[in-house]
Design an enzyme around this catalytic site. Sequence first.
Site, PDB file in Angstrom:
ATOM      1  N   TYR A 142      79.720  76.809  21.227  1.00  0.00           N
ATOM      2  CA  TYR A 142      80.068  77.990  22.089  1.00  0.00           C
ATOM      3  C   TYR A 142      80.712  76.544  23.594  1.00  0.00           C
ATOM      4  CZ  TYR A 142      78.315  82.023  20.030  1.00  0.00           C
ATOM      5  OH  TYR A 142      77.805  82.474  18.972  1.00  0.00           O
ATOM      6  N   LYS A 196      69.378  72.872  12.848  1.00  0.00           N
ATOM      7  CA  LYS A 196      69.401  72.022  11.266  1.00  0.00           C
ATOM      8  C   LYS A 196      69.794  70.988  11.663  1.00  0.00           C
ATOM      9  CE  LYS A 196      70.567  74.102   7.742  1.00  0.00           C
ATOM     10  NZ  LYS A 196      69.503  74.605   6.790  1.00  0.00           N
ATOM     11  N   ASP A 228      67.479  78.407   9.105  1.00  0.00           N
ATOM     12  CA  ASP A 228      67.583  79.688   8.364  1.00  0.00           C
ATOM     13  C   ASP A 228      66.364  79.669   7.640  1.00  0.00           C
ATOM     14  OD1 ASP A 228      66.822  76.380   7.543  1.00  0.00           O
ATOM     15  OD2 ASP A 228      68.323  76.845   5.674  1.00  0.00           O
ATOM     16  N   ASP A 252      72.513  82.787  20.149  1.00  0.00           N
ATOM     17  CA  ASP A 252      73.120  83.633  19.778  1.00  0.00           C
ATOM     18  C   ASP A 252      72.360  84.578  19.281  1.00  0.00           C
ATOM     19  OD1 ASP A 252      75.071  85.213  20.906  1.00  0.00           O
ATOM     20  OD2 ASP A 252      76.381  84.379  19.747  1.00  0.00           O
ATOM     21  N   ASP A 256      69.999  88.496  18.627  1.00  0.00           N
ATOM     22  CA  ASP A 256      69.863  89.447  17.862  1.00  0.00           C
ATOM     23  C   ASP A 256      68.857  90.265  16.805  1.00  0.00           C
ATOM     24  OD1 ASP A 256      72.267  89.613  19.542  1.00  0.00           O
ATOM     25  OD2 ASP A 256      73.369  90.496  18.158  1.00  0.00           O
TER      26      ASP A 256
HETATM   27  C1  IPM Z   1      75.334  87.631  24.230  1.00  0.00           C
HETATM   28  C2  IPM Z   1      77.179  88.047  23.960  1.00  0.00           C
HETATM   29  C3  IPM Z   1      78.169  86.912  24.195  1.00  0.00           C
HETATM   30  C4  IPM Z   1      78.016  85.451  23.780  1.00  0.00           C
HETATM   31  C5  IPM Z   1      79.428  87.204  24.028  1.00  0.00           C
HETATM   32  C6  IPM Z   1      79.592  88.900  23.507  1.00  0.00           C
HETATM   33  C7  IPM Z   1      80.073  86.167  24.172  1.00  0.00           C
HETATM   34  O1  IPM Z   1      77.271  87.885  22.211  1.00  0.00           O
HETATM   35  O2  IPM Z   1      75.403  87.281  24.581  1.00  0.00           O
HETATM   36  O3  IPM Z   1      75.133  87.359  23.471  1.00  0.00           O
HETATM   37  O4  IPM Z   1      78.829  84.936  22.136  1.00  0.00           O
HETATM   38  O5  IPM Z   1      77.558  84.965  24.428  1.00  0.00           O
HETATM   39 MN    MN Z   2      75.193  87.349  20.888  1.00  0.00          MN
END
Ligand code: IPM
Ligand code: MN
Length: 366
Positions: A142, A196, A228, A252, A256
């Site tokens: 990023y 990775k 993975d 990131d 999730d």
């Molecule tokens: C997170 C979010 C952010 C990120 C986005 C909204 C830029 O997904 O905090 O995980 O990618 O860091």
């Molecule tokens: Mn995120």
Amino acid sequence: MQQKRRYRVVVIEGDGIGPEVIAAALPALHAAAHAAGFVLELEPQPAGAGLYQWTGTAMSRETFELCRTADAVLKGPVGLPGVRTPDGTEAGLLGGVLRRGLDLYANLRPIRLLDGVASPLAGRKPGEIDYAIVRENTEGLYIARGLGVATPDAVADTMLITRRGTERVARFALDLAHSGHGAPRDRVKRLTCVDKANVLRGYAFFRAVVAEVAAEYPDVEVEYRYVDAMAQALVLEPDRFDVVLCENFIGDILSDLGGATVGGLGFCPSGNIGEHGAYFEPIHGSAPDIAGRDLANPVATLLSGAMLLDHLGEFDAAASVRAAVSEALRRGVITSRPDGTLASGCRAAGEAIAALVTAPERYTGS
Ligand code: IPM
Ligand code: MN
């Protein structure tokens, strides 16, 4: 008379469901502060996609300065799907501004299955999923945010891994493992480094630097997983994990995935932490589709508030917020639907949790 402790906390409501979840979370935080004998002096500030639409910037210089000098920042979700920069990326986001701008290099994301919340993983009980993802927050893939090289036919986004950036986040993760309770399965203090390294040199470097730092922590078991395989392991054996260290992009995605295993992102708080500042926010997005309908789950924001209180050194107050959230879930005051919305309402959830902070023994709501 002794002066009360006072903390300056910038509050950014954000977009979509942001105002609702922040409004629902604040009474419990104030109640916890009051009971512990300190004051949170809130400084509300606009930022995010809504502000970008009006002013062409997601955060003003003045607000950034307030965030920089405050004792801590509580931030709601930001971003709206239609609000984009000319290059097509989302315009209202603040990660680049605050994480990079304040050098908040450790993104701490506890993944915990709470009592009263059902996991979609069959048979998993509260306590069996309890690990922390530490996501490197200032470099990795990023770093390319807004900088990618683009022609009409091709785009290159480059990943940067530095020794300094990796060392400091590895130290943060190892300190956390060292001072914690170990993995649910075997109580072993364990750091799992996810990369990775078999494919990209940057990840091989990340792994090598983590190994160097880990040698300073003999009581922490260190293991390495490819991302993975790790995606599978977080579903199949989540109780094995204690502290999970990831490069930015990997962290990131895995956060999730982890969030889904503990009932959804509505239960997942986070802290963005550096040497000279911190902000706390739910991991979830602004969910504009349910905004303004009293359906959002404020628990992630409440638990982010508890992390903020810990950061201020107000551990008793933080614990009382967590206890109230747990109690509300245990009593079924907060019931989450499979789609993540709250059958019981966002505002009512906030009120119930605040009442449980104030007087757990007297609270009779159900
Ligand atoms: C997170 C979010 C952010 C990120 C986005 C909204 C830029 O997904 O905090 O995980 O990618 O860091
Ligand atoms: Mn995120």
